[in-house]
Motif scaffolding. Structure first.
Motif, PDB file in Angstrom:
ATOM      1  N   SER A 113      25.399  -9.707  -1.662  1.00 55.69           N
ATOM      2  CA  SER A 113      23.991  -9.595  -2.075  1.00 55.69           C
ATOM      3  C   SER A 113      23.061  -9.578  -0.872  1.00 55.69           C
ATOM      4  N   GLY A 118      21.060  -3.634  -2.691  1.00 54.60           N
ATOM      5  CA  GLY A 118      20.879  -2.584  -3.686  1.00 54.60           C
ATOM      6  C   GLY A 118      22.103  -2.358  -4.566  1.00 54.60           C
ATOM      7  N   ILE A 121      21.420  -5.192  -8.940  1.00 61.09           N
ATOM      8  CA  ILE A 121      20.092  -5.792  -9.049  1.00 61.09           C
ATOM      9  C   ILE A 121      20.138  -6.872 -10.125  1.00 61.09           C
ATOM     10  N   SER A 127      13.947  -4.136  -7.958  1.00 52.19           N
ATOM     11  CA  SER A 127      14.852  -3.513  -6.987  1.00 52.19           C
ATOM     12  C   SER A 127      14.046  -3.156  -5.740  1.00 52.19           C
ATOM     13  N   ASP A 128      14.729  -2.744  -4.703  1.00 52.37           N
ATOM     14  CA  ASP A 128      14.086  -2.302  -3.455  1.00 52.37           C
ATOM     15  C   ASP A 128      13.092  -3.319  -2.914  1.00 52.37           C
ATOM     16  N   THR A 129      13.352  -4.571  -3.095  1.00 52.48           N
ATOM     17  CA  THR A 129      12.426  -5.613  -2.646  1.00 52.48           C
ATOM     18  C   THR A 129      13.085  -6.517  -1.612  1.00 52.48           C
ATOM     19  N   THR A 132      16.803  -4.987   3.424  1.00 51.12           N
ATOM     20  CA  THR A 132      18.159  -4.422   3.551  1.00 51.12           C
ATOM     21  C   THR A 132      18.695  -4.570   4.976  1.00 51.12           C
TER      22      THR A 132
END
Ligand code: HEC
Length: 159
Positions: A113, A118, A121, A127-129, A132
């Motif tokens: 994780s 990604g 989720i 998502s995309d928060t 990365t």
């Protein structure tokens, strides 16, 4: 022009002048900039975490508390991501029919994780928060300590 028609004109000009002067004295405040946790936490603000730091420092240096509740870590009460109670939530994720990751244990699920947010989720969360780029900021040792700590945190009557 007669004096009668000039007087109201002068009054209007004076009024306009006063209004303009007041405006420049008191410029309207600029609208507040939108602040999202993502812009608050840019990768260049996060130092390398070696894993030799005390556990609380590992989490706070990495910025996890901005978005997550982490039991036992002072100030870690973020609400953007799920509370990190992986002893409770980890098995639920692994059993989720839509889980597509490789992890077989909660420990590995935490590592996965953090390295590849990604991949799965957590239901109900954006998502995309989650950043990365943690693979470039956390040493293997730091990641191990994070996973070992989080896999032991669960929901209890006191939390
Ligand atoms: C900018 C906000 C943000 C930061 C900072 C952040 N996360 Fe997250 N995290 C999220 C969000 C949102 C999710 C849920 C969506 C997803 O699964 O990607 C999440 C999901 C997770 C999950 C899966 C949880 C579950 O219930 O399945 C783990 C584990 C996790 N984060 C650990 C961390 C750790 C450890 C750090 C610090 C090294 C961290 N996160 C930093 C936002 C963040």
């Amino acid at each position: 022009m007669s004096e009668r028609s000039i007087t109201p004109l002068i009054v209007v000009v004076l009024l306009l002048g006063t209004l303009l002067a007041l405006r420049s004295l008191n410029p309207p405040a600029p609208p507040p900039l939108p602040v999202s946790p993502v812009t608050v936490l840019a990768p260049e603000m996060v130092p390398l975490v070696t894993g030799n730091e005390p556990i609380a420092e590992i989490f706070t240096r990495a910025g996890c508390p901005v978005c997550h509740l982490v039991p036992g870590i002072p100030g870690a009460d973020g609400r953007v991501g799920p509370p990190l109670l992986l002893a409770t939530t980890g098995p639920v994720r692994l059993a989720d029919p839509s889980y597509r990751g490789q992890a077989k244990t909660v420990h590995d699920y935490v590592v996965e994780s953090v390295l590849e947010p990604g991949l799965f989720i957590a239901p109900g969360y954006p998502s995309d928060t989650m950043p990365t780029w943690y693979g470039a900021k956390l040493s293997a040792r730091a990641l191990e300590k994070i996973a070992s700590y989080l896999e032991r945190q669960g929901m209890s009557a006191t939390q």
